[in-house]
Design a protein around this motif. Sequence first.
Motif, PDB file in Angstrom:
ATOM      1  N   THR A  55       0.833  -1.197   0.000  1.00 20.26           N
ATOM      2  CA  THR A  55       0.000   0.000   0.000  1.00 20.26           C
ATOM      3  C   THR A  55       0.870   1.250   0.000  1.00 20.26           C
ATOM      4  O   THR A  55       2.090   1.200   0.232  1.00 20.26           O
ATOM      5  CB  THR A  55      -0.903   0.040   1.243  1.00 20.26           C
ATOM      6  N   VAL A  56       0.227   2.385  -0.224  1.00 21.70           N
ATOM      7  CA  VAL A  56       0.948   3.650  -0.207  1.00 21.70           C
ATOM      8  C   VAL A  56       1.530   3.929   1.165  1.00 21.70           C
ATOM      9  O   VAL A  56       2.538   4.619   1.317  1.00 21.70           O
ATOM     10  CB  VAL A  56       0.018   4.801  -0.654  1.00 21.70           C
ATOM     11  N   TRP A  57       0.903   3.342   2.187  1.00 29.03           N
ATOM     12  CA  TRP A  57       1.384   3.567   3.552  1.00 29.03           C
ATOM     13  C   TRP A  57       2.708   2.836   3.801  1.00 29.03           C
ATOM     14  O   TRP A  57       3.473   3.216   4.681  1.00 29.03           O
ATOM     15  CB  TRP A  57       0.346   3.104   4.570  1.00 29.03           C
ATOM     16  N   ARG A 117       7.544  13.777 -11.124  1.00 29.17           N
ATOM     17  CA  ARG A 117       8.144  13.713  -9.802  1.00 29.17           C
ATOM     18  C   ARG A 117       7.196  13.092  -8.784  1.00 29.17           C
ATOM     19  O   ARG A 117       7.612  12.390  -7.867  1.00 29.17           O
ATOM     20  CB  ARG A 117       8.515  15.127  -9.323  1.00 29.17           C
ATOM     21  N   LEU A 118       5.899  13.377  -8.961  1.00 28.33           N
ATOM     22  CA  LEU A 118       4.929  12.921  -7.969  1.00 28.33           C
ATOM     23  C   LEU A 118       4.781  11.410  -7.956  1.00 28.33           C
ATOM     24  O   LEU A 118       4.419  10.830  -6.932  1.00 28.33           O
ATOM     25  CB  LEU A 118       3.566  13.571  -8.220  1.00 28.33           C
ATOM     26  N   TYR A 119       5.057  10.769  -9.107  1.00 25.19           N
ATOM     27  CA  TYR A 119       4.860   9.321  -9.164  1.00 25.19           C
ATOM     28  C   TYR A 119       5.853   8.565  -8.298  1.00 25.19           C
ATOM     29  O   TYR A 119       5.650   7.380  -8.017  1.00 25.19           O
ATOM     30  CB  TYR A 119       4.927   8.847 -10.618  1.00 25.19           C
ATOM     31  N   GLY A 120       6.923   9.223  -7.868  1.00 26.09           N
ATOM     32  CA  GLY A 120       7.812   8.583  -6.916  1.00 26.09           C
ATOM     33  C   GLY A 120       7.209   8.481  -5.528  1.00 26.09           C
ATOM     34  O   GLY A 120       7.664   7.692  -4.692  1.00 26.09           O
ATOM     35  N   TYR A 121       6.178   9.286  -5.300  1.00 26.82           N
ATOM     36  CA  TYR A 121       5.550   9.340  -3.982  1.00 26.82           C
ATOM     37  C   TYR A 121       4.153   8.718  -3.982  1.00 26.82           C
ATOM     38  O   TYR A 121       3.715   8.126  -2.998  1.00 26.82           O
ATOM     39  CB  TYR A 121       5.432  10.801  -3.522  1.00 26.82           C
ATOM     40  N   ILE A 122       3.434   8.911  -5.097  1.00 29.03           N
ATOM     41  CA  ILE A 122       2.043   8.464  -5.204  1.00 29.03           C
ATOM     42  C   ILE A 122       1.843   7.891  -6.597  1.00 29.03           C
ATOM     43  O   ILE A 122       2.169   8.534  -7.597  1.00 29.03           O
ATOM     44  CB  ILE A 122       1.077   9.641  -4.982  1.00 29.03           C
ATOM     45  N   LEU A 130      -6.255  10.312  -3.179  1.00 24.04           N
ATOM     46  CA  LEU A 130      -7.519  10.525  -2.468  1.00 24.04           C
ATOM     47  C   LEU A 130      -7.495   9.854  -1.099  1.00 24.04           C
ATOM     48  O   LEU A 130      -7.975  10.424  -0.108  1.00 24.04           O
ATOM     49  CB  LEU A 130      -8.692   9.998  -3.299  1.00 24.04           C
ATOM     50  N   ASP A 131      -6.927   8.633  -1.028  1.00 29.48           N
ATOM     51  CA  ASP A 131      -6.808   7.954   0.260  1.00 29.48           C
ATOM     52  C   ASP A 131      -5.988   8.787   1.238  1.00 29.48           C
ATOM     53  O   ASP A 131      -6.336   8.915   2.424  1.00 29.48           O
ATOM     54  CB  ASP A 131      -6.153   6.579   0.077  1.00 29.48           C
ATOM     55  N   LEU A 132      -4.895   9.341   0.756  1.00 27.81           N
ATOM     56  CA  LEU A 132      -4.027  10.151   1.606  1.00 27.81           C
ATOM     57  C   LEU A 132      -4.722  11.445   2.030  1.00 27.81           C
ATOM     58  O   LEU A 132      -4.570  11.913   3.171  1.00 27.81           O
ATOM     59  CB  LEU A 132      -2.726  10.467   0.874  1.00 27.81           C
ATOM     60  N   MET A 133      -5.501  12.040   1.120  1.00 22.52           N
ATOM     61  CA  MET A 133      -6.233  13.261   1.447  1.00 22.52           C
ATOM     62  C   MET A 133      -7.271  13.002   2.533  1.00 22.52           C
ATOM     63  O   MET A 133      -7.399  13.779   3.483  1.00 22.52           O
ATOM     64  CB  MET A 133      -6.911  13.811   0.192  1.00 22.52           C
ATOM     65  N   VAL A 134      -8.029  11.922   2.374  1.00 27.46           N
ATOM     66  CA  VAL A 134      -9.035  11.583   3.379  1.00 27.46           C
ATOM     67  C   VAL A 134      -8.369  11.373   4.729  1.00 27.46           C
ATOM     68  O   VAL A 134      -8.830  11.879   5.763  1.00 27.46           O
ATOM     69  CB  VAL A 134      -9.833  10.331   2.963  1.00 27.46           C
ATOM     70  N   ALA A 163     -10.999   3.258   5.667  1.00 22.86           N
ATOM     71  CA  ALA A 163      -9.794   4.079   5.626  1.00 22.86           C
ATOM     72  C   ALA A 163      -8.702   3.401   6.449  1.00 22.86           C
ATOM     73  O   ALA A 163      -8.862   3.210   7.652  1.00 22.86           O
ATOM     74  CB  ALA A 163     -10.088   5.464   6.178  1.00 22.86           C
ATOM     75  N   PHE A 164      -7.603   3.030   5.799  1.00 22.60           N
ATOM     76  CA  PHE A 164      -6.544   2.293   6.481  1.00 22.60           C
ATOM     77  C   PHE A 164      -5.332   3.154   6.809  1.00 22.60           C
ATOM     78  O   PHE A 164      -4.304   2.652   7.246  1.00 22.60           O
ATOM     79  CB  PHE A 164      -6.104   1.092   5.635  1.00 22.60           C
ATOM     80  N   GLY A 165      -5.419   4.465   6.584  1.00 24.01           N
ATOM     81  CA  GLY A 165      -4.335   5.342   6.997  1.00 24.01           C
ATOM     82  C   GLY A 165      -4.315   5.459   8.511  1.00 24.01           C
ATOM     83  O   GLY A 165      -5.268   5.075   9.204  1.00 24.01           O
ATOM     84  N   PRO A 166      -3.263   5.992   9.077  1.00 25.68           N
ATOM     85  CA  PRO A 166      -3.142   6.060  10.540  1.00 25.68           C
ATOM     86  C   PRO A 166      -4.256   6.860  11.209  1.00 25.68           C
ATOM     87  O   PRO A 166      -4.739   6.475  12.286  1.00 25.68           O
ATOM     88  CB  PRO A 166      -1.767   6.697  10.760  1.00 25.68           C
ATOM     89  N   ASN A 167      -4.684   7.955  10.592  1.00 21.20           N
ATOM     90  CA  ASN A 167      -5.754   8.742  11.202  1.00 21.20           C
ATOM     91  C   ASN A 167      -7.107   8.055  11.068  1.00 21.20           C
ATOM     92  O   ASN A 167      -7.921   8.078  12.000  1.00 21.20           O
ATOM     93  CB  ASN A 167      -5.812  10.132  10.562  1.00 21.20           C
ATOM     94  N   GLY A 168      -7.349   7.432   9.918  1.00 18.05           N
ATOM     95  CA  GLY A 168      -8.588   6.681   9.741  1.00 18.05           C
ATOM     96  C   GLY A 168      -8.691   5.515  10.715  1.00 18.05           C
ATOM     97  O   GLY A 168      -9.751   5.251  11.290  1.00 18.05           O
ATOM     98  N   LEU A 169      -7.574   4.817  10.925  1.00 17.78           N
ATOM     99  CA  LEU A 169      -7.556   3.718  11.884  1.00 17.78           C
ATOM    100  C   LEU A 169      -7.790   4.225  13.306  1.00 17.78           C
ATOM    101  O   LEU A 169      -8.477   3.578  14.104  1.00 17.78           O
ATOM    102  CB  LEU A 169      -6.226   2.966  11.800  1.00 17.78           C
TER     103      LEU A 169
END
Length: 228
Positions: A2-4, A52-57, A64-68, A114-120
């Motif tokens: 995952t992105v995380w 450049r962004l594709y190295g990160y996302i 969108l997952d990261l924004m949420v 939402a599986f990001g740290p804040n969503g969890l």
Amino acid sequence: MTVWDRQEPPPRPVPLDRERIVAAAVALADEGGLEAVSLRKVAARLNAGPMRLYGYISTKEELLDLMVDAVQAEILPEELPGDWRAALRDLANGTRRTALRHEWLADLLGGRPAFGPNGLAVADATLAALDGLADIDTVMRAVETVSSYFTGAIRREIANLRAERATGLSKHEWQRASGPYLTKMLATGRYPTLTKAVYDGTDMDAEASFATGLDWVLDAVSTKLTGS
């Protein structure tokens, strides 16, 4: 993976990291909705090349997952009350306030977990508010019920706000403009219950309506959890 889980690439001439990218995307969405967000537009906001962004996302869905997850950090108060009803009320109101600050969030509520740290953290705090009151399956159904209510209520409120901006008419101005047609239709007698609601019902603002509906849902959940 995952992105995380993925590590970020090292910074180059224009410093980048996921936090800056996500903050730029959130700002774009706050200004123009989700349709204003793309990796190209985010890159332009940061004065960086899109590649450049594709190295990160990797995809817009990851963005969108990261924004949420980023705005979900605004939902949790520093400390939740010990009473389960008060705790769920605080979480529901926190979600509503966050969605009113970031209206695009309403378009993404109620979808994939939402599986990001804040969503969890939000999910864990919500379940923890009910922990010990019933078996875990009952607790999960209770959480789903409350979440379904406030998700629907928030979406309706945001939709009304968008309609006001699109038409330039406030709720009461729209009601007055629609009045002659609605009066004519109700006078046919084909809609007796709706007629009663229109002429005898109490008009409530969005905040009061949200609070009243939430209390009713919590009352219903209480009967399942505690029998009272």
